[in-house]
Design a protein around this motif. Structure first.
Motif, short mmCIF file in Angstrom:
data_model
loop_
_atom_site.label_atom_id
_atom_site.label_comp_id
_atom_site.label_asym_id
_atom_site.label_seq_id
_atom_site.Cartn_x
_atom_site.Cartn_y
_atom_site.Cartn_z
N TRP A 69 0.86 -1.11 0.11
CA TRP A 69 0.15 -0.01 0.30
C TRP A 69 0.83 1.21 0.01
O TRP A 69 0.92 2.33 -0.46
CB TRP A 69 -0.99 0.39 0.88
N LYS A 70 1.77 1.26 0.92
CA LYS A 70 3.10 2.29 0.86
C LYS A 70 3.70 2.16 -0.94
O LYS A 70 3.25 3.85 -1.42
CB LYS A 70 3.64 2.17 1.83
N TRP A 71 3.93 1.50 -0.64
CA TRP A 71 4.28 1.53 -2.17
C TRP A 71 3.49 1.79 -3.23
O TRP A 71 4.25 2.75 -4.32
CB TRP A 71 4.73 0.42 -2.81
N GLY A 72 2.29 1.10 -3.89
CA GLY A 72 1.17 1.96 -4.43
C GLY A 72 1.16 4.12 -4.70
O GLY A 72 0.96 4.75 -5.36
N ARG A 91 2.42 -1.27 -17.20
CA ARG A 91 2.85 -1.34 -18.25
C ARG A 91 2.61 -2.78 -19.15
O ARG A 91 3.16 -3.70 -18.49
CB ARG A 91 4.31 -0.76 -19.08
N SER A 92 2.39 -3.51 -20.68
CA SER A 92 2.70 -4.06 -21.18
C SER A 92 3.83 -5.08 -20.45
O SER A 92 4.15 -5.98 -20.44
CB SER A 92 2.65 -3.96 -22.38
N ASN A 93 4.90 -4.84 -20.16
CA ASN A 93 6.51 -4.63 -21.03
C ASN A 93 6.67 -4.86 -19.05
O ASN A 93 8.23 -5.29 -18.97
CB ASN A 93 7.27 -4.59 -21.31
N SER A 94 5.49 -4.48 -17.95
CA SER A 94 6.53 -4.92 -16.73
C SER A 94 7.30 -5.83 -15.80
O SER A 94 6.35 -7.07 -16.57
CB SER A 94 5.62 -4.39 -15.81
N SER A 95 7.71 -6.27 -15.46
CA SER A 95 8.38 -7.46 -14.92
C SER A 95 6.86 -8.31 -13.39
O SER A 95 5.79 -7.72 -13.67
CB SER A 95 9.25 -7.20 -13.75
N LEU A 96 6.61 -9.32 -13.26
CA LEU A 96 5.43 -10.11 -12.83
C LEU A 96 5.46 -9.59 -11.60
O LEU A 96 4.98 -9.44 -11.35
CB LEU A 96 6.44 -11.91 -13.05
N TRP A 97 6.83 -9.69 -10.43
CA TRP A 97 6.32 -9.14 -9.65
C TRP A 97 5.75 -7.24 -9.62
O TRP A 97 5.21 -7.22 -8.65
CB TRP A 97 7.96 -9.22 -8.98
N LYS A 98 6.10 -6.51 -10.44
CA LYS A 98 5.83 -5.56 -10.46
C LYS A 98 3.80 -5.35 -10.81
O LYS A 98 2.85 -4.76 -10.26
CB LYS A 98 6.02 -4.71 -11.76
N GLN A 99 3.49 -6.54 -11.42
CA GLN A 99 2.28 -6.79 -12.10
C GLN A 99 1.58 -7.00 -11.02
O GLN A 99 0.25 -7.03 -10.60
CB GLN A 99 2.20 -7.69 -13.49
N VAL A 100 2.54 -8.15 -10.55
CA VAL A 100 1.82 -9.29 -8.61
C VAL A 100 1.45 -7.84 -7.46
O VAL A 100 0.15 -8.29 -7.17
CB VAL A 100 2.86 -10.36 -8.07
N PHE A 101 2.21 -6.97 -7.48
CA PHE A 101 1.82 -6.06 -6.81
C PHE A 101 0.72 -4.78 -6.59
O PHE A 101 0.56 -4.71 -6.45
CB PHE A 101 3.46 -5.28 -6.37
N LEU A 102 0.97 -4.69 -8.14
CA LEU A 102 -0.27 -3.64 -8.81
C LEU A 102 -1.67 -4.72 -8.42
O LEU A 102 -2.80 -3.99 -8.28
CB LEU A 102 0.09 -3.17 -10.85
#
Length: 769
Positions: free
Chosen positions: A520-523, A725-736
């Motif tokens: 939550w802090k990251w987002g 973004r379409s080319n985002s890393s997996l961990w970033k997509q999971v966090f989002l």
């Protein structure tokens, strides 16, 4: 002395000068005076201290027994039972463990917390967040991006704050250190929240288990009775009038366990030899590595030590020191000594040490103690629940948790809050814990890990505070960390050894809570940084030629009025023509802005519009998005930032920073600052104070205050949705995905701001990150 306020940029700003009267508001490290006089609890505390002096501190010390010491005071119910799973065969084991308990109480609560860590208050407030806020402020860090104006407030003078002229310390220089500190404070918070799950369960279970000694047939009813007590406790959270009984009941509890302890000691006076630390060392030397596990049980005698620091804001340092030194510490020491004496005489009482060492196992005294134990553990649970509410509220204010509905129970005490969602989540999880673990002995390992985790994190933070805040030599910090860090690490290691036996619950729960807060802090930080990167100025949106246009319009209006007067004298003008001309003239006056890109005019309609932004100066993204689709803005245009400040409370003289935006008529930039212990309010009272502040810097706005009751106030807030973004890393997509899930299931940030729902306009936007 108070620090001078900073004038933001080089434009005229609304500030409150530091007059001689402000000296009356000066704080000491023991007493925080908030600018808002609504907090009658703190004001009454000050009156007691000022009127009665030392007697006032004694009154506060008496009140601390019900709020601060309920947890540590009920520990004798289960400590020995968790240490001796089987009856001790060697009296020296009893002497050794008892010596460990007594000296642990003397070193950790007595020395470390009562006489050392309590000195690191944040303007009278304590707890993990207080240490973190001290380090942030004294390192020149802000909780959000921007100009850092939160470091210029006048009401945190108990310690010097960071100056831009100072050389940046290692926290300011290193992003890695800042991230590590954030993770540590969130882990510490997670441990305390886990403690909020375990304290009611183990406390109530250990008390209700006393019913199984005189009536063995009711042993199977212990879990249902405990669940019933917990349900009643959580359903009564809105009822705070019974809090007046907390101190008397817990005081009677301490007197009773001290009296029982003296009675038990009289049967074996030689138990007083355990005060000698020799027996503790001898126990380890004699048993070797196999004795290490006993520290997990000894740790339970320290439960609630963090409450002495976390609840500092409700009392003061002297009252907490007096109560622990002269009442709590002697009472629990006598209780442990008495139980140790009976264990030597009859090792079989280890099955349920507290209840089997009472003067009678089925008589009036037993049932009186049983009632007191049940009430005391319920009060200890209630104090932990209230602390959980307060901690969750602080985390929400610091953008570490999603926004939840907050209900204010008391109109007199601002900190008295109730969070329904947290209340029922706690209820469900505590019932599951009681049903799953069944006995207090099964819960001790999980409980101990939460206590040890908070202790070692507090040691780490205080070690840094010694250098950064107190400016003491590094050797002092190193010695403190080596001494207390070694002890805390030993306790934590003893609980980690038994992760499989129950410690896994605390570890998993704390890790999950910390992960949620970090995401939550990251987002939230991503959204703030996006707005800061894409901020713009009004000069980039509107044409700058409208002052000449206004002058021309004013001249035409004066000529029109002169013609109307002449026509009125001659009687040649009709009433319809007058109305038509008035409408044209009013419309001309309202066309004061036009878009730079298209030249399209922007109408100014009567009313006040507040456009909220995440951080920093400049124009909110919501305004840019809004103006492209609706070419109309209110007559009074306010761009406002709600800035969380790394201090507990902000006085009203520091609440607002207001400035006029360039040459634009009735357009202002505002920063509203709130401490992490405060509740953000944007209702009618706030609007009145805001317009008053605006009138101080812009005389043309004086008519707004006169007609404020007739003005339409519109609150425009942005609703940003993060998209990967379409080319985002997996961990970033999971966090989002996790952040988006939390955002969809949380209340909007403005729901607790006392804003009329009908006056809110929400502007939605998608942010690609």
């Amino acid at each position: 002395m108070y620090r001078n306020r900073l004038i933001i940029n080089n434009t005229k700003s609304f500030v409150v000068p530091n007059s001689q009267n402000n000296k009356q508001k000066k704080m000491t490290d023991n007493n925080y005076l908030k600018g808002d006089e609504k907090n009658e609890d703190l004001e009454n505390r000050r009156k007691i201290q000022k009127t009665f002096g030392f007697l006032g501190n004694l009154i506060l010390a008496y009140k601390t027994t019900g709020t601060v010491y309920g947890d540590i005071g009920t520990s004798p119910l289960y400590v020995y039972t968790s240490i001796f799973h089987d009856p001790p065969t060697d009296p020296r084991d009893v002497y050794g463990t008892l010596s460990l308990i007594l000296w642990s109480l003397a070193i950790i609560p007595f020395l470390k917390y009562v006489f050392i860590i309590l000195r690191a208050d944040d303007n009278g407030e304590g707890g993990t967040f207080a240490l973190y806020s001290l380090l942030s402020r004294h390192s020149g860090l802000t909780l959000r991006g921007g100009n850092g104006d939160d470091l210029t407030i006048t009401n945190h003078d108990s310690m010097s704050v960071y100056s831009n002229k100072e050389k940046p310390n290692f926290i300011k220089r290193s992003k890695l250190v800042q991230r590590v500190l954030l993770v540590l404070v969130l882990f510490g918070t997670s441990f305390v929240l886990s403690d909020g799950l375990l304290t009611p369960a183990i406390s109530v279970l250990s008390a209700v288990e006393g019913i199984g000694v005189p009536v063995p047939s009711l042993k199977n009813a212990i879990v249902p009775i405990s669940c019933f007590v917990i349900i009643c406790l959580f359903l009564a959270q809105r009822m705070r009038r019974l809090a007046i009984l907390f101190a008397p009941i817990v005081s009677l509890w301490f007197i009773s366990i001290a009296t029982i302890g003296i009675w038990n000691i009289s049967h074996h006076p030689s138990i007083l030899k355990a005060i000698n630390p020799y027996y503790a060392f001898e126990y380890f030397i004699r048993n070797g590595s196999s004795s290490y596990h006993v520290l997990g049980g000894v740790l339970l005698s320290l439960t609630g030590v963090e409450a002495m620091f976390a609840d500092l804001g409700h009392f003061n340092r002297i009252s907490i020191q007096i109560c622990f030194t002269f009442f709590v510490f002697p009472s629990i020491s006598l209780a442990y000594l008495g139980q140790g004496a009976r264990l030597i005489l009859d090792p079989a009482v280890s099955e349920n040490t507290f209840w089997l060492t009472l003067p009678a196992t089925n008589g009036p005294i037993y049932w009186i103690v049983f009632i007191l134990a049940t009430l005391a553990t319920t009060i200890a649970s209630q104090s932990m629940i209230l602390a959980t509410f307060s901690l969750v509220h602080q985390a929400m204010q610091l953008d570490c948790l999603p926004n939840l509905k907050t209900v204010h129970i008391s109109k007199k005490i601002e900190g008295s809050i109730y969070i329904p969602q947290i209340n029922y989540v706690l209820l469900v999880f505590i019932l599951i814990i009681i049903i799953a673990f069944k006995t207090s002995a099964n819960l001790t390992i999980a409980f101990g890990m939460a206590v040890a985790g908070v202790m070692i994190i507090s040691t780490i933070f205080y070690s840094i505070v010694i250098c950064v805040v107190f400016k003491l030599p590094a050797i002092v910090s190193i010695v403190f960390f080596l001494v207390f860090g070694f002890i805390d690490a030993a306790f934590l290691g003893a609980t980690l050894v038994k992760v499989k036996s129950g410690g896994w619950f605390t570890l998993c729960t704390s890790t999950l809570l910390c992960f949620i807060m970090l995401v939550w802090k990251w987002g939230t930080t991503l959204k703030v940084k996006y707005e800061l990167r894409n901020k713009t100025k009004l000069d980039d949106i509107f044409a700058s030629n409208f002052p000449e246009q206004e002058e021309q319009e004013e001249q035409e209006a004066q000529e029109q009025e002169a013609r109307e007067e002449q026509e009125s004298d001659s009687g040649d003008s009709s009433q319809i023509d007058k109305i038509s001309q008035t409408i044209v003239r009013q419309r001309s006056k309202n066309i004061q802005l036009q878009l730079l890109s298209t030249g399209f005019p922007i109408n100014r309609i009567p009313g006040i519009g507040l456009f909220y932004k995440e951080a920093g100066m400049g124009v909110p993204l919501s305004f840019c998005h809004f103006i492209r689709h609706f070419p109309t803005v209110p007559e009074v245009l306010i761009f406002i930032t709600i800035r969380p400040i790394p201090i507990p409370l902000v006085g009203e003289e520091d609440r607002l920073v207001v400035k006029k935006v360039g040459h634009y008529k009735k357009v202002y930039q505002v920063t509203g600052r709130y401490g992490y212990m405060e509740n953000i309010s944007q209702g009618e009272e706030f609007i009145t104070k805001l317009i008053t502040a605006i009138c101080e810097i812009d005389p043309i706005a004086g008519t707004i205050l006169e007609d404020l009751k007739n003005e339409v106030v519109t609150y425009v807030v942005g609703h940003q949705e993060l998209v990967a973004r379409s080319n985002s890393s997996l961990w970033k997509q999971v966090f989002l995905e996790v952040y988006s899930f939390l955002a969809r299931n949380s209340r909007q940030v403005y729901t607790n701001w006392k804003i009329p729902v009908d006056d809110i306009i929400e502007v939605g936007m998608k942010i690609v990150v």
